[in-house]
Design a protein around this motif. Structure first.
Motif, PDB file in Angstrom:
ATOM      1  N   UNK A   3       2.227   8.282   5.662  1.00 55.82           N
ATOM      2  CA  UNK A   3       2.889   7.958   6.932  1.00 55.82           C
ATOM      3  C   UNK A   3       2.252   6.817   7.743  1.00 55.82           C
ATOM      4  N   UNK A   4       1.114   6.271   7.349  1.00 56.82           N
ATOM      5  CA  UNK A   4       0.457   5.229   8.157  1.00 56.82           C
ATOM      6  C   UNK A   4       1.322   3.984   8.327  1.00 56.82           C
ATOM      7  N   UNK A  46      -4.845  -0.714   7.776  1.00 60.16           N
ATOM      8  CA  UNK A  46      -6.047   0.056   8.073  1.00 60.16           C
ATOM      9  C   UNK A  46      -5.777   1.562   8.071  1.00 60.16           C
ATOM     10  N   UNK A  47      -4.657   1.957   8.653  1.00 57.36           N
ATOM     11  CA  UNK A  47      -4.310   3.400   8.665  1.00 57.36           C
ATOM     12  C   UNK A  47      -4.107   3.918   7.239  1.00 57.36           C
ATOM     13  N   UNK A  48      -3.435   3.109   6.448  1.00 51.57           N
ATOM     14  CA  UNK A  48      -3.166   3.557   5.074  1.00 51.57           C
ATOM     15  C   UNK A  48      -4.456   3.586   4.245  1.00 51.57           C
ATOM     16  N   UNK A  49      -5.344   2.616   4.487  1.00 51.65           N
ATOM     17  CA  UNK A  49      -6.634   2.645   3.775  1.00 51.65           C
ATOM     18  C   UNK A  49      -7.426   3.892   4.166  1.00 51.65           C
ATOM     19  N   UNK A  84       3.187   6.017  -2.574  1.00 49.39           N
ATOM     20  CA  UNK A  84       4.374   6.820  -2.924  1.00 49.39           C
ATOM     21  C   UNK A  84       4.464   6.972  -4.443  1.00 49.39           C
ATOM     22  N   UNK A  85       4.185   5.904  -5.149  1.00 50.34           N
ATOM     23  CA  UNK A  85       4.272   5.912  -6.623  1.00 50.34           C
ATOM     24  C   UNK A  85       3.253   6.902  -7.211  1.00 50.34           C
ATOM     25  N   UNK A 128       0.837  -1.207   0.000  1.00 51.17           N
ATOM     26  CA  UNK A 128       0.000   0.000   0.000  1.00 51.17           C
ATOM     27  C   UNK A 128       0.866   1.249   0.000  1.00 51.17           C
ATOM     28  N   UNK A 129       1.873   1.248   0.894  1.00 50.15           N
ATOM     29  CA  UNK A 129       2.718   2.451   0.986  1.00 50.15           C
ATOM     30  C   UNK A 129       3.458   2.667  -0.331  1.00 50.15           C
TER      31      UNK A 129
END
Ligand code: BJ8
Length: 422
Positions: A322-323, A327-330, A206-207, A201-202
């Motif tokens: 930054x998650x 879940x934080x990134x979603x 970033x991409x 996910x990260x």
């Protein structure tokens, strides 16, 4: 353009109809793009991409699929690109900006419906779009009523998954939206057979953020007077962003920006300094819909910014990188994708403020409010646009049109008169 008959036949395209489509594009492209004077050299890559629009990129997608990858078609900015990438898929934007397959589309849709909806349905039913035929799943969304109901029809012809987009942005809407993003993530995992992890996910965020940053850099350079690139060329780049390989596209936009920075330093532009500057706001301009920008820029003005989904709404907001957990990134993805302002939301006053601020920031003398025929959300919201711009003493021209050329002469007369009075 090279021919890829085997590839196209393998996708089940109607080759005769597809040939007619391919023949229609080059004269328009020459007129709208290649005839421009003093174009940046960096546009060569984007010309090449268009020249190969049904060739090399389709070949890449097929190779990806043959290696087990899945291609996901989308129709709206509310479907997050980073989620598809994080699940190991590739996304392609399928909104279409040309009148094609209309007769077929009208067998399943009413005649009086937005041309964008009619166009994507026409493409699918006539089997002339290799992008459509390369998709393993289409992800629709509940934005305007026309699209929402069209996806039910489309589901008879291809696998479709629909994301529910709320109509407001309050706490209850946020809960619904976050749930929809999680459900979409699960559906994409099921499609690709790959688990979405914090790492994938990260990396995907970033991409895609890098692509958005490159487009923001391009936009900022257009504040110069004279602007180093035309509005038409900028629009083309935004349109290509929806289906090109992300890293390659980002690198090419940044290379173009290096060149444009040099141009700005030298005071070199695509029009003489002092040329009337315009902002365009409204419904998206899907490829190859270049009608209004072409008319405006061959009538003595230059377009410096677009409050469009093929423009600012596409790249302005970044997703928080930054998650720590999935879940934080979603949640960051959900938050980013509730930030920009489509007329399908109510109230939508942030959009109106944005148009005024944009016009000031880019020193535009006037605004074109561009509305595809039968698009109720943007047509009705034009009232707010006009009111907001009147308060800022900014002239606005409402242009309601479709993909045909039948009104081109009349539009030119109106746009020329508008530019003259700026
Ligand atoms: S976020 S603008 S891409 S919904 S023009 S089909 S609204 S009737 S395209 Fe859109 Fe997403 Fe909003 Fe952008 Fe309906 Fe209007 Fe047609 Fe439209």
């Amino acid at each position: 353009m090279h021919r890829y008959d085997e590839l196209w036949a393998g996708l089940g395209l109607d080759l005769d109809a597809h040939d007619r489509l391919l023949k229609a594009l080059p004269p328009t492209y020459y007129e709208v793009y290649l005839k421009q004077e003093n174009r940046p050299r960096g546009m060569e890559y984007f010309d090449f991409v268009i020249n190969e629009i049904h060739g090399l990129r389709i070949k890449e997608l097929q190779e990806f699929r043959q290696a087990g990858g899945k291609v996901v078609g989308t129709f709206c900015l509310y479907v997050p690109e980073e989620l598809i990438l994080a699940a190991g898929g590739v996304f392609v934007g399928l909104c279409a900006g040309i009148e094609v397959g209309t007769a077929r589309a009208e067998t399943v849709l009413p005649r009086n419906i937005c041309p964008l909806i009619k166009s994507f349905m026409g493409f699918k039913l006539s089997r002339i779009c290799p992008y459509f035929e390369s998709c393993d799943l289409l992800v629709g969304e509940t934005t305007c009523d026309g699209k929402k109901k069209a996806f039910e029809v489309l589901a008879d012809f291809a696998p479709v998954y629909v994301v529910e987009v709320p109509q407001k942005k309050g706490p209850r809407d946020w809960e619904l939206w976050l749930g929809e993003i999680r459900a979409l993530a699960a559906r994409l995992e099921e499609l690709t057979g790959k688990k979405i992890t914090p790492e994938t996910l990260r990396a995907a965020i970033v991409k895609v953020n890098a692509k958005r940053r490159a487009l923001k850099r391009l936009a900022a350079l257009r504040k110069a007077d004279p602007p180093p690139i035309s509005g038409r060329d900028a629009l083309l780049i935004y349109q290509i962003a929806f289906y090109d390989d992300v890293d390659r596209f980002t690198a090419q936009v940044n290379a173009l920006c290096d060149e444009l920075e040099e141009r700005v330093r030298r005071g070199e532009g695509v029009v003489p300094p002092g040329t009337p500057r315009l902002v365009i706001t409204g419904t998206p301009m899907a490829i190859p819909n270049w009608k209004v920008p072409y008319i405006a820029e061959t009538s003595g003005a230059v377009i410096v910014a677009e409050e469009l989904c093929t423009g600012l709404r596409y790249y302005e907001e970044l997703t928080d990188e930054s998650g720590e957990t999935t879940d934080e990134l979603l949640a960051s993805i959900a938050a980013r994708h509730l930030e920009f302002d489509c007329a399908c939301f109510t109230p939508n006053l942030k959009r109106i403020q944005k148009i005024g601020l944009l016009a000031n920031e880019y020193r535009a003398k006037g605004v074109i409010s561009y509305i595809l025929s039968f698009c109720d959300p943007y047509a009705v919201e034009h009232y707010q646009v006009e009111k907001g711009l009147r308060d800022r003493n900014l002239p606005v021209l409402k242009v309601e049109t479709d993909y045909s050329e039948h009104d081109a002469g009349q539009l030119r007369t109106r746009i020329e008169a508008f530019i003259e009075m700026l």
